[in-house]
Design a protein around this motif. Structure first.
Motif, PDB file in Angstrom:
ATOM      1  N   ARG A  93       0.821  -1.215   0.000  1.00 23.13           N
ATOM      2  CA  ARG A  93       0.000   0.000   0.000  1.00 23.13           C
ATOM      3  C   ARG A  93       0.853   1.262   0.000  1.00 23.13           C
ATOM      4  NH1 ARG A  93      -5.320  -1.244   1.472  1.00 23.13           N
ATOM      5  NH2 ARG A  93      -5.571  -3.220   2.565  1.00 23.13           N
ATOM      6  N   ASN A  94       0.485   2.185  -0.874  1.00 22.37           N
ATOM      7  CA  ASN A  94       1.130   3.505  -0.918  1.00 22.37           C
ATOM      8  C   ASN A  94       0.196   4.607  -0.439  1.00 22.37           C
ATOM      9  OD1 ASN A  94       3.603   2.541  -2.210  1.00 22.37           O
ATOM     10  ND2 ASN A  94       2.280   2.149  -3.984  1.00 22.37           N
ATOM     11  N   VAL A  95      -1.094   4.385  -0.621  1.00 22.74           N
ATOM     12  CA  VAL A  95      -2.130   5.371  -0.300  1.00 22.74           C
ATOM     13  C   VAL A  95      -3.243   4.603   0.421  1.00 22.74           C
ATOM     14  CG1 VAL A  95      -3.812   6.962  -1.349  1.00 22.74           C
ATOM     15  CG2 VAL A  95      -1.549   6.699  -2.413  1.00 22.74           C
ATOM     16  N   ALA A  96      -3.846   5.205   1.423  1.00 21.86           N
ATOM     17  CA  ALA A  96      -4.920   4.505   2.158  1.00 21.86           C
ATOM     18  C   ALA A  96      -6.136   4.309   1.261  1.00 21.86           C
ATOM     19  CB  ALA A  96      -5.315   5.304   3.397  1.00 21.86           C
ATOM     20  N   ALA A  97      -6.707   3.107   1.308  1.00 21.01           N
ATOM     21  CA  ALA A  97      -7.933   2.802   0.554  1.00 21.01           C
ATOM     22  C   ALA A  97      -8.483   1.472   1.080  1.00 21.01           C
ATOM     23  CB  ALA A  97      -7.653   2.697  -0.949  1.00 21.01           C
ATOM     24  N   GLY A  98      -9.680   1.136   0.628  1.00 20.50           N
ATOM     25  CA  GLY A  98     -10.249  -0.186   0.882  1.00 20.50           C
ATOM     26  C   GLY A  98     -10.297  -0.562   2.346  1.00 20.50           C
ATOM     27  N   THR A  99      -9.880  -1.799   2.627  1.00 19.82           N
ATOM     28  CA  THR A  99     -10.020  -2.319   3.997  1.00 19.82           C
ATOM     29  C   THR A  99      -9.112  -1.576   4.994  1.00 19.82           C
ATOM     30  OG1 THR A  99      -8.385  -4.033   3.569  1.00 19.82           O
ATOM     31  CG2 THR A  99     -10.683  -4.654   3.264  1.00 19.82           C
ATOM     32  N   LEU A 100      -7.995  -1.041   4.531  1.00 25.41           N
ATOM     33  CA  LEU A 100      -7.132  -0.278   5.456  1.00 25.41           C
ATOM     34  C   LEU A 100      -7.888   0.951   5.958  1.00 25.41           C
ATOM     35  CD1 LEU A 100      -4.203   0.181   6.691  1.00 25.41           C
ATOM     36  CD2 LEU A 100      -3.899   1.784   4.803  1.00 25.41           C
ATOM     37  N   SER A 101      -8.547   1.646   5.050  1.00 27.33           N
ATOM     38  CA  SER A 101      -9.301   2.841   5.423  1.00 27.33           C
ATOM     39  C   SER A 101     -10.426   2.482   6.382  1.00 27.33           C
ATOM     40  CB  SER A 101      -9.881   3.519   4.176  1.00 27.33           C
ATOM     41  OG  SER A 101      -8.831   4.075   3.421  1.00 27.33           O
ATOM     42  N   LYS A 102     -11.109   1.384   6.065  1.00 25.18           N
ATOM     43  CA  LYS A 102     -12.243   0.956   6.913  1.00 25.18           C
ATOM     44  C   LYS A 102     -11.755   0.557   8.298  1.00 25.18           C
ATOM     45  CE  LYS A 102     -15.569  -0.920   3.774  1.00 25.18           C
ATOM     46  NZ  LYS A 102     -14.879  -1.807   2.840  1.00 25.18           N
ATOM     47  N   ARG A 103     -10.707  -0.281   8.320  1.00 24.08           N
ATOM     48  CA  ARG A 103     -10.219  -0.834   9.584  1.00 24.08           C
ATOM     49  C   ARG A 103      -9.715   0.245  10.523  1.00 24.08           C
ATOM     50  NH1 ARG A 103      -5.514  -3.327   8.303  1.00 24.08           N
ATOM     51  NH2 ARG A 103      -6.350  -4.184   6.390  1.00 24.08           N
ATOM     52  N   LEU A 104      -8.973   1.215   9.964  1.00 23.73           N
ATOM     53  CA  LEU A 104      -8.293   2.186  10.821  1.00 23.73           C
ATOM     54  C   LEU A 104      -8.893   3.585  10.737  1.00 23.73           C
ATOM     55  CD1 LEU A 104      -4.613   0.998  10.224  1.00 23.73           C
ATOM     56  CD2 LEU A 104      -6.172   0.346  12.052  1.00 23.73           C
ATOM     57  N   GLY A 105      -9.960   3.738   9.962  1.00 17.00           N
ATOM     58  CA  GLY A 105     -10.624   5.053   9.884  1.00 17.00           C
ATOM     59  C   GLY A 105      -9.758   6.115   9.233  1.00 17.00           C
ATOM     60  N   ILE A 106      -8.956   5.710   8.249  1.00 18.93           N
ATOM     61  CA  ILE A 106      -8.120   6.691   7.537  1.00 18.93           C
ATOM     62  C   ILE A 106      -8.803   7.004   6.215  1.00 18.93           C
ATOM     63  CG2 ILE A 106      -5.839   7.125   6.525  1.00 18.93           C
ATOM     64  CD1 ILE A 106      -4.781   4.936   8.436  1.00 18.93           C
ATOM     65  N   GLU A 107      -8.994   8.263   5.942  1.00 18.48           N
ATOM     66  CA  GLU A 107      -9.728   8.646   4.740  1.00 18.48           C
ATOM     67  C   GLU A 107      -9.055   8.091   3.480  1.00 18.48           C
ATOM     68  OE1 GLU A 107     -11.374  12.549   2.396  1.00 18.48           O
ATOM     69  OE2 GLU A 107     -10.340  12.847   4.303  1.00 18.48           O
ATOM     70  N   GLU A 108      -9.863   7.544   2.588  1.00 13.39           N
ATOM     71  CA  GLU A 108      -9.329   7.027   1.324  1.00 13.39           C
ATOM     72  C   GLU A 108      -8.610   8.142   0.583  1.00 13.39           C
ATOM     73  OE1 GLU A 108     -12.083   4.871  -1.267  1.00 13.39           O
ATOM     74  OE2 GLU A 108     -11.070   3.119  -0.433  1.00 13.39           O
ATOM     75  N   GLY A 109      -7.459   7.827   0.056  1.00  7.33           N
ATOM     76  CA  GLY A 109      -6.705   8.822  -0.702  1.00  7.33           C
ATOM     77  C   GLY A 109      -5.600   9.473   0.114  1.00  7.33           C
ATOM     78  N   THR A 110      -5.548   9.177   1.426  1.00  6.79           N
ATOM     79  CA  THR A 110      -4.481   9.745   2.254  1.00  6.79           C
ATOM     80  C   THR A 110      -3.169   9.032   1.923  1.00  6.79           C
ATOM     81  OG1 THR A 110      -6.102   9.970   4.032  1.00  6.79           O
ATOM     82  CG2 THR A 110      -3.779  10.245   4.640  1.00  6.79           C
ATOM     83  N   PRO A 111      -2.150   9.782   1.484  1.00  9.03           N
ATOM     84  CA  PRO A 111      -0.865   9.118   1.201  1.00  9.03           C
ATOM     85  C   PRO A 111      -0.281   8.573   2.497  1.00  9.03           C
ATOM     86  CG  PRO A 111      -0.910  11.385   0.356  1.00  9.03           C
ATOM     87  CD  PRO A 111      -2.104  11.234   1.248  1.00  9.03           C
ATOM     88  N   LEU A 112       0.327   7.389   2.435  1.00  8.37           N
ATOM     89  CA  LEU A 112       0.923   6.799   3.629  1.00  8.37           C
ATOM     90  C   LEU A 112       2.346   7.342   3.786  1.00  8.37           C
ATOM     91  CD1 LEU A 112      -0.378   3.163   3.072  1.00  8.37           C
ATOM     92  CD2 LEU A 112      -1.287   4.912   4.617  1.00  8.37           C
ATOM     93  N   PRO A 113       2.813   7.524   5.031  1.00  9.17           N
ATOM     94  CA  PRO A 113       4.165   8.069   5.250  1.00  9.17           C
ATOM     95  C   PRO A 113       5.235   7.187   4.606  1.00  9.17           C
ATOM     96  CG  PRO A 113       2.985   7.821   7.342  1.00  9.17           C
ATOM     97  CD  PRO A 113       2.103   7.254   6.285  1.00  9.17           C
ATOM     98  N   HIS A 114       5.018   5.887   4.599  1.00 11.09           N
ATOM     99  CA  HIS A 114       5.887   5.017   3.802  1.00 11.09           C
ATOM    100  C   HIS A 114       5.111   3.784   3.370  1.00 11.09           C
ATOM    101  CE1 HIS A 114       6.628   2.166   7.066  1.00 11.09           C
ATOM    102  NE2 HIS A 114       6.742   3.224   7.856  1.00 11.09           N
ATOM    103  N   THR A 115       5.673   3.054   2.433  1.00  8.59           N
ATOM    104  CA  THR A 115       4.978   1.882   1.882  1.00  8.59           C
ATOM    105  C   THR A 115       4.694   0.868   2.982  1.00  8.59           C
ATOM    106  OG1 THR A 115       6.018   2.220  -0.252  1.00  8.59           O
ATOM    107  CG2 THR A 115       5.181   0.017   0.183  1.00  8.59           C
ATOM    108  N   LEU A 116       3.463   0.394   2.980  1.00 10.26           N
ATOM    109  CA  LEU A 116       3.026  -0.541   4.003  1.00 10.26           C
ATOM    110  C   LEU A 116       2.848  -1.914   3.379  1.00 10.26           C
ATOM    111  CD1 LEU A 116       2.038  -0.394   6.965  1.00 10.26           C
ATOM    112  CD2 LEU A 116      -0.245   0.104   6.071  1.00 10.26           C
TER     113      LEU A 116
END
Ligand code: TYD
Length: 259
Positions: free
Chosen positions: A94-117
């Protein structure tokens, strides 16, 4: 034509015994599923496009030294690959928050991640491919520590290469899924990249408009799935410009081009 032995039928592909020992034929279907196969449908021509896109990406990855199962494309819907023992882990990059990551952690879709996850899921449809930690992988022996080293470093290299490749054609690589397998050379098993890389298993957003060019069009009932997949293929140079009607005739187009 001789009848080939079917080895396995999955959600988007069928695997047949290959012509030589140690090879397999991957047949790309038009079937699409989402949400652990609770949602089912078809995307007309998807198999043809994914076969072609995956061939392109795997070939380019091989050029930068990533070992892959891909041998060659056989026809519009089939490719010959090396037989591997699939590591029962899906690697999500993951490079940008989306999908299940956004749902699980409440991070808005489209938020760039500080580093690749990197995330790992255990490949088991009956359990819904649950998210797991690296400790689970070691604990249950799904892969060794050394194999996980190879897998994670390859995943990062694949991400670096693909992020650049897609950025060059105006597409943001938001996230994607990889699968790896063990290729046996005598007694020695080596980790190689397997499965496919296509808009089925990637989130691809237009850099300018954020338009989704991937399976989220199907998952979220946005429509225009075929056009989105074709747009990715077209930007990768795999389709004639504006040539949506020619998607079924890629080989003829290639032959024309090489003349
Ligand atoms: P993710 O957000 O975890 O799940 P979902 O696609 O259900 O919202 O997916 C991250 C990326 O990995 C996305 O591009 C789709 C891909 N992926 C698959 O192709 N297959 C899978 O089984 C999973 C879990 C993800």
């Amino acid at each position: 034509m001789t009848r080939r032995r079917k080895i396995y039928e999955g959600k988007a592909k069928i695997l047949y015994e290959g012509p030589e020992p140690g090879t397999i034929i991957q047949y790309f279907k038009d079937d699409a599923t989402a949400f652990n196969a609770q949602k089912k449908g078809t995307i007309n021509g998807k198999g043809v496009i994914n076969n072609r896109i995956s061939e392109h990406v795997f070939t380019r990855l091989a050029h930068i030294g990533i070992p892959t199962h891909f041998i060659r494309r056989l026809n519009m819907r089939e490719q010959l690959v090396k037989q591997v023992e699939i590591v029962p882990i899906e690697v999500i990059v993951r490079n940008v928050a989306a999908g299940t990551l956004s749902k699980r952690l409440g991070i808005e879709e489209g938020t760039p991640l500080p580093h690749t996850l990197l995330e790992y899921c255990y490949k088991d449809d009956s359990l819904g491919d649950p998210l797991i930690a690296e400790e689970h992988i070691a604990c249950f022996g799904w892969a060794t520590q050394e194999e996980m080293q190879d897998i994670s470093s390859m995943a990062i290299r694949v991400n670096d290469f693909m992020s650049g490749m897609f950025a060059g054609i105006g597409i943001r690589l938001v996230d994607f899924k990889l699968e790896f397998g063990r290729f046996f050379d005598g007694d020695f098993a080596r980790i190689i990249l397997a499965d496919e890389i296509s808009p089925d298993g990637c989130r691809l957003w237009d850099i300018e408009t954020n338009e989704k060019l991937d399976k989220d069009r199907f998952r979220r009932d946005l429509g225009g799935e075929v056009e989105a997949y074709q747009e990715v293929a077209r930007r990768l140079g795999l389709l004639p410009d504006e040539g949506s009607s020619e998607i079924m005739d890629l080989d003829a187009h290639r032959a024309k081009k090489s003349k």
